[in-house]
Design an enzyme around this catalytic site. Structure first.
Site, mmCIF file in Angstrom:
data_model
loop_
_atom_site.group_PDB
_atom_site.id
_atom_site.type_symbol
_atom_site.label_atom_id
_atom_site.label_comp_id
_atom_site.label_asym_id
_atom_site.label_seq_id
_atom_site.Cartn_x
_atom_site.Cartn_y
_atom_site.Cartn_z
ATOM 1 C CG HIS A 184 -1.748 -30.790 -17.916
ATOM 2 N ND1 HIS A 184 -1.396 -31.962 -18.549
ATOM 3 C CD2 HIS A 184 -1.262 -29.800 -18.698
ATOM 4 C CE1 HIS A 184 -0.711 -31.682 -19.643
ATOM 5 N NE2 HIS A 184 -0.609 -30.371 -19.753
ATOM 6 C CG ASP A 415 -6.802 -36.809 -10.181
ATOM 7 O OD1 ASP A 415 -5.992 -36.116 -10.810
ATOM 8 O OD2 ASP A 415 -6.530 -37.916 -9.668
HETATM 9 O O1 F6P Z 1 -0.731 -32.947 -12.656
HETATM 10 C C1 F6P Z 1 0.000 -31.796 -12.585
HETATM 11 C C2 F6P Z 1 1.485 -32.045 -12.474
HETATM 12 O O2 F6P Z 1 2.173 -30.827 -12.440
HETATM 13 C C3 F6P Z 1 2.025 -32.902 -13.590
HETATM 14 O O3 F6P Z 1 2.360 -32.138 -14.695
HETATM 15 C C4 F6P Z 1 3.199 -33.580 -12.940
HETATM 16 O O4 F6P Z 1 3.501 -34.793 -13.501
HETATM 17 C C5 F6P Z 1 2.753 -33.766 -11.528
HETATM 18 O O5 F6P Z 1 1.790 -32.772 -11.284
HETATM 19 C C6 F6P Z 1 3.894 -33.711 -10.541
HETATM 20 O O6 F6P Z 1 4.396 -32.424 -10.519
HETATM 21 P P1 F6P Z 1 5.788 -31.950 -9.959
HETATM 22 O O7 F6P Z 1 6.589 -33.137 -9.544
HETATM 23 O O8 F6P Z 1 6.426 -31.195 -11.083
HETATM 24 O O9 F6P Z 1 5.461 -31.058 -8.826
#
Ligand code: F6P
Length: 522
Positions: A184, A415
């Site tokens: 992602h 991003d």
């Molecule tokens: O964008 C990457 C990501 O891991 C998403 O999957 C997630 O919503 C966001 O960052 C926040 O991640 P976390 O709170 O799990 O560290």
């Protein structure tokens, strides 16, 4: 990776050293860092789970239901995982992390090593061997949970940078499953990736998949280069590049471009493609059309003093989002009198994130000092130029904020995609509003009708903000209409379908026949 097919049969049949990993009965397995639920307190103080309203969940929910699917993830709290449970028709299986693993794996290797490294070292990544060891350990736990859930011949879809070793570890145990991996976040250029002491293991882990999906062409190209430069493994397998799904049908494209990169060393084809993720745009449109949400948007504007222009930023409080660049540009516009507190208000929502990681703490201080300085210098009684909210909001409130905003500011320094940009566009049903969008987001590849900016160029950013704040209704409509078409036609359902179709087109994995223990297929 062993890459050896026969010993896998042994293990999966219960004869090998890792036989404890076993075989399950789910046809579709999702492995993601987080479970798609939030923990809430029940009426009698008991723990309850509520589905978290993410796009990924809404895209995968119907597929999971049809295929008797299971979602494997971490609950977000240290300690033993919850017992497997069902929420909204989905089977969920928790993976537990000890308090030390939360520190070394989640806060450490995931978010203080990989996250900054993969976002072009905006903050310096830290390399610590105990963090890496925790990453290997937790990835193995996820791989084991996936093996235990996956039926023979199942499809396993692994998500993101937290789980890059899972495809390889799972492949070692289960040659019969089809493995997709989607990253992602960005995949960095080789000169940056090469800093990682464990770069070879990461590449090998990823190459356990049959299909590797990335957000942008540049990410896929960076990955292929990293394979060629890092791995230099045996020359039996090949990487097949799947061109962008943005421009058409991945199925025809798969055959068209075969790149004999010969780096996977597995004797298998590993396909690599671009699959830009999106949002559940219909759901956002629907929320934005609710009378209550529209009324709330009016209320928000009223609470802000009904200024001529409301500017909005919504991000996790993360150094990748360019929040300080945005604040500096806005502050200078106020200092120069190109915007006045009487005509403009910036609503800055920065939701709490990874608060125990040092760089996030430092950023919070910097943001709050900067907001305080700008408000201190430019506010009039009853008129603050910035409304700063260090809070998290439900989707309804987010939609109301999107409706209330004339200008949306997305100024990320790097991003993977930026779904906030797409959410804003989905909510603007009347085709008004302007999106200022960093060219360093994945979304910029698709939303070319936004006002694209380089957030490092403060003068350029200031000009873009003024242009957005003074855009003519005709130009706004033209730009918004084209962006809305894109977001509507390429929603998260389209993304999931395209990825899974491409995964299905990948060469069939070896089939494990339970009765004989024989493998067949390629
Ligand atoms: O964008 C990457 C990501 O891991 C998403 O999957 C997630 O919503 C966001 O960052 C926040 O991640 P976390 O709170 O799990 O560290």
């Amino acid at each position: 990776m062993t890459g050896g097919v026969p010993d896998l049969t042994e293990k999966a049949q219960g004869n090998g050293p890792d036989s404890a990993w076993g075989v399950g009965d789910c046809g579709f397995v999702v492995a993601a860092s987080r479970l798609p639920v939030d923990q809430v307190d029940g009426p009698e103080g008991q723990v309850e789970w509520r589905p978290s309203p993410g796009g990924l969940v809404s895209a995968l929910e119907p597929i999971m239901r049809d295929a008797d699917g299971v979602w494997i993830g971490w609950s977000g709290a240290a300690g033993d995982p919850p017992q497997p449970f069902d929420v909204a028709g989905m089977h969920l299986v928790g993976v537990g992390l000890s308090a030390d693993e939360v520190r070394d794996y989640y806060e450490g290797f995931c978010n203080a090593t990989l996250w900054p490294l993969y976002h072009d070292v905006i903050a310096p990544p830290e390399f610590h061997r105990p963090w890496w060891e925790a990453y290997v350990r937790v990835n193995r736990r996820f791989a084991q949970a996936a093996a235990q859930q996956a039926a023979i011949g199942a499809t396993v879809w692994v998500h993101d940078y937290q789980l890059q070793l899972v495809p390889g570890m799972l492949r070692e145990q289960r040659s019969d499953v089809r493995i997709g991996m989607f990253t992602h976040i960005p995949f960095p250029g080789y000169e940056i990736f090469a800093q990682l002491p464990w770069r070879r293991q990461i590449i090998e882990g990823l190459l356990g998949a049959d299909l590797l999906g990335f957000q942008r062409h540049g990410d896929a190209a960076n990955f292929l280069r990293a394979c060629r430069r890092t791995a230099r493994l045996a020359t039996r397998g090949s990487l097949v590049r799947v061109p962008a799904t943005m421009s058409g049908d991945a199925r025809t494209a798969v055959a068209a471009q075969r790149q004999a990169a010969d780096v996977s060393g597995t004797g298998r084809d590993v396909r690599v493609g671009t699959f830009p993720i999106s949002i559940d745009s219909a759901a956002f449109e629907k929320i934005a059309s609710r009378e209550t949400v529209r009324a709330r948007a009016k209320e928000i504007r009223h609470a802000l003093g009904n200024p001529r222009v409301v500017l909005l930023g919504i991000d996790r409080l993360d150094y990748t989002k360019g929040i300080l660049h945005r604040l500096n540009a806005y502050g200078e516009l106020l200092s120069e009198g190109r915007l006045t507190p009487a005509e403009a208000v910036l609503v800055l929502v920065a939701s709490p994130s990874r608060e125990r990681v040092e760089h996030y703490r430092v950023l919070r201080d910097e943001v709050e000092v900067t907001v305080g300085r700008i408000n201190g210098e430019h506010a009039e009684l009853g008129n603050a130029p910035i409304h700063y909210l260090h809070q998290t909001y439900p989707r309804e409130e987010m939609a109301a904020l999107y409706l209330a905003a004339d200008v949306m500011l997305v100024t990320s320094l790097r991003d993977g995609m930026n779904l906030v940009a797409k959410e804003y566009v989905a909510c603007r049903r009347d085709e008004t509003g302007a999106l200022v969008l960093s060219e360093f987001t994945g979304a910029a590849d698709e939303l070319g009708s936004a006002l694209l900016v380089n957030p490092h160029d403060i003068e350029g950013l200031k000009d873009a903000i003024i242009r957005a704040a003074t855009i003519s209704p005709g130009e706004a409509k033209r730009r918004m209409r084209s962006m809305r078409r894109r977001v509507r036609e390429h929603d998260v359902g389209h993304w999931a379908e395209t990825f899974l179709d491409a995964l299905e087109q990948a060469p069939a994995p070896a089939v494990l026949t339970e009765s004989t223990g024989q493998l067949s297929g390629s």
